[in-house]
Scaffold this motif. Sequence first.
Motif, PDB file in Angstrom:
ATOM      1  N   GLU A 144      49.078  24.836  51.866  1.00  0.00           N
ATOM      2  CA  GLU A 144      49.243  26.225  51.445  1.00  0.00           C
ATOM      3  C   GLU A 144      49.238  26.222  49.924  1.00  0.00           C
ATOM      4  O   GLU A 144      49.834  25.334  49.301  1.00  0.00           O
ATOM      5  CB  GLU A 144      50.552  26.811  51.973  1.00  0.00           C
ATOM      6  N   VAL A 145      48.580  27.205  49.328  1.00  0.00           N
ATOM      7  CA  VAL A 145      48.494  27.280  47.869  1.00  0.00           C
ATOM      8  C   VAL A 145      48.757  28.715  47.423  1.00  0.00           C
ATOM      9  O   VAL A 145      48.251  29.661  48.022  1.00  0.00           O
ATOM     10  CB  VAL A 145      47.091  26.829  47.358  1.00  0.00           C
ATOM     11  N   GLU A 146      49.556  28.850  46.372  1.00  0.00           N
ATOM     12  CA  GLU A 146      49.742  30.143  45.727  1.00  0.00           C
ATOM     13  C   GLU A 146      49.351  29.993  44.271  1.00  0.00           C
ATOM     14  O   GLU A 146      49.335  28.872  43.738  1.00  0.00           O
ATOM     15  CB  GLU A 146      51.173  30.649  45.870  1.00  0.00           C
ATOM     16  N   ALA A 147      49.015  31.100  43.598  1.00  0.00           N
ATOM     17  CA  ALA A 147      48.528  31.015  42.224  1.00  0.00           C
ATOM     18  C   ALA A 147      48.862  32.270  41.428  1.00  0.00           C
ATOM     19  O   ALA A 147      49.129  33.332  41.994  1.00  0.00           O
ATOM     20  CB  ALA A 147      47.010  30.802  42.223  1.00  0.00           C
ATOM     21  N   VAL A 148      48.810  32.115  40.115  1.00  0.00           N
ATOM     22  CA  VAL A 148      48.934  33.222  39.171  1.00  0.00           C
ATOM     23  C   VAL A 148      47.717  33.149  38.251  1.00  0.00           C
ATOM     24  O   VAL A 148      47.380  32.081  37.726  1.00  0.00           O
ATOM     25  CB  VAL A 148      50.225  33.119  38.326  1.00  0.00           C
ATOM     26  N   MET A 149      47.052  34.300  38.083  1.00  0.00           N
ATOM     27  CA  MET A 149      45.868  34.368  37.229  1.00  0.00           C
ATOM     28  C   MET A 149      46.046  35.454  36.176  1.00  0.00           C
ATOM     29  O   MET A 149      46.723  36.454  36.410  1.00  0.00           O
ATOM     30  CB  MET A 149      44.625  34.666  38.069  1.00  0.00           C
ATOM     31  N   LEU A 150      45.421  35.226  35.031  1.00  0.00           N
ATOM     32  CA  LEU A 150      45.371  36.212  33.964  1.00  0.00           C
ATOM     33  C   LEU A 150      44.052  36.958  34.105  1.00  0.00           C
ATOM     34  O   LEU A 150      43.000  36.328  34.260  1.00  0.00           O
ATOM     35  CB  LEU A 150      45.443  35.515  32.599  1.00  0.00           C
ATOM     36  N   VAL A 151      44.115  38.292  34.106  1.00  0.00           N
ATOM     37  CA  VAL A 151      42.895  39.083  34.310  1.00  0.00           C
ATOM     38  C   VAL A 151      42.650  39.996  33.118  1.00  0.00           C
ATOM     39  O   VAL A 151      43.572  40.400  32.418  1.00  0.00           O
ATOM     40  CB  VAL A 151      42.961  39.918  35.612  1.00  0.00           C
ATOM     41  N   ARG A 152      41.375  40.284  32.904  1.00  0.00           N
ATOM     42  CA  ARG A 152      40.989  41.214  31.839  1.00  0.00           C
ATOM     43  C   ARG A 152      40.748  42.579  32.465  1.00  0.00           C
ATOM     44  O   ARG A 152      40.319  42.680  33.607  1.00  0.00           O
ATOM     45  CB  ARG A 152      39.781  40.713  31.060  1.00  0.00           C
ATOM     46  N   GLU A 153      41.028  43.595  31.682  1.00  0.00           N
ATOM     47  CA  GLU A 153      40.805  44.955  32.154  1.00  0.00           C
ATOM     48  C   GLU A 153      39.324  45.248  32.219  1.00  0.00           C
ATOM     49  O   GLU A 153      38.541  44.751  31.405  1.00  0.00           O
ATOM     50  CB  GLU A 153      41.484  45.956  31.222  1.00  0.00           C
ATOM     51  N   ARG A 154      38.962  46.053  33.172  1.00  0.00           N
ATOM     52  CA  ARG A 154      37.605  46.580  33.258  1.00  0.00           C
ATOM     53  C   ARG A 154      37.480  47.622  32.147  1.00  0.00           C
ATOM     54  O   ARG A 154      38.395  48.410  31.951  1.00  0.00           O
ATOM     55  CB  ARG A 154      37.430  47.228  34.630  1.00  0.00           C
TER      56      ARG A 154
END
Length: 162
Positions: A144-154
């Motif tokens: 099982e894997v969980e993650a946190v990502m940084l996203v850019r705004e559209r």
Amino acid sequence: MHPETRLAALGISLPNPIAPSEHYVPFRRAGNFLYLSGHGPRRMDGSYVLGRLATSDDVAMGHGAARQVALQMLATVKLALGDLDRVESVLKVLGMVHATPDFTHHPKVINGFSEIMTAAFGDAGRHARSAVGMGSLPHGMVVEVEAVMLVRERSGAGVMST
């Protein structure tokens, strides 16, 4: 290069996202952070890849399951953001391996997940990570894997959340 183009060049395509099996949401957005719930290796019929790793001979099976989790998580990211190109970077990953107490190859197993993130996002896919053993996982799944990502705004769009 677009993440799906990178994957396609390797002969890899994303599966359809699979709905959670319990009472939770698969992702949550807070500002520019995308928090992804734990994903397990699921087949198209919704069943899980099951198992408990015990020896170095089991690493390949776990590694393959972790790759499958990565692709399923990317499908969830695409659902959450509309486009994988909005991922600025993969920040943190927690990889859990269903293993016997004497199994010590957890990082090699979770490398399957990490390799897909790097294949999709290049250096932006390199992340801080923990790879740990668990005495059990939901449904008997092998990883099982969980993650946190940084996203850019559209451009011109507001913040999305679920």
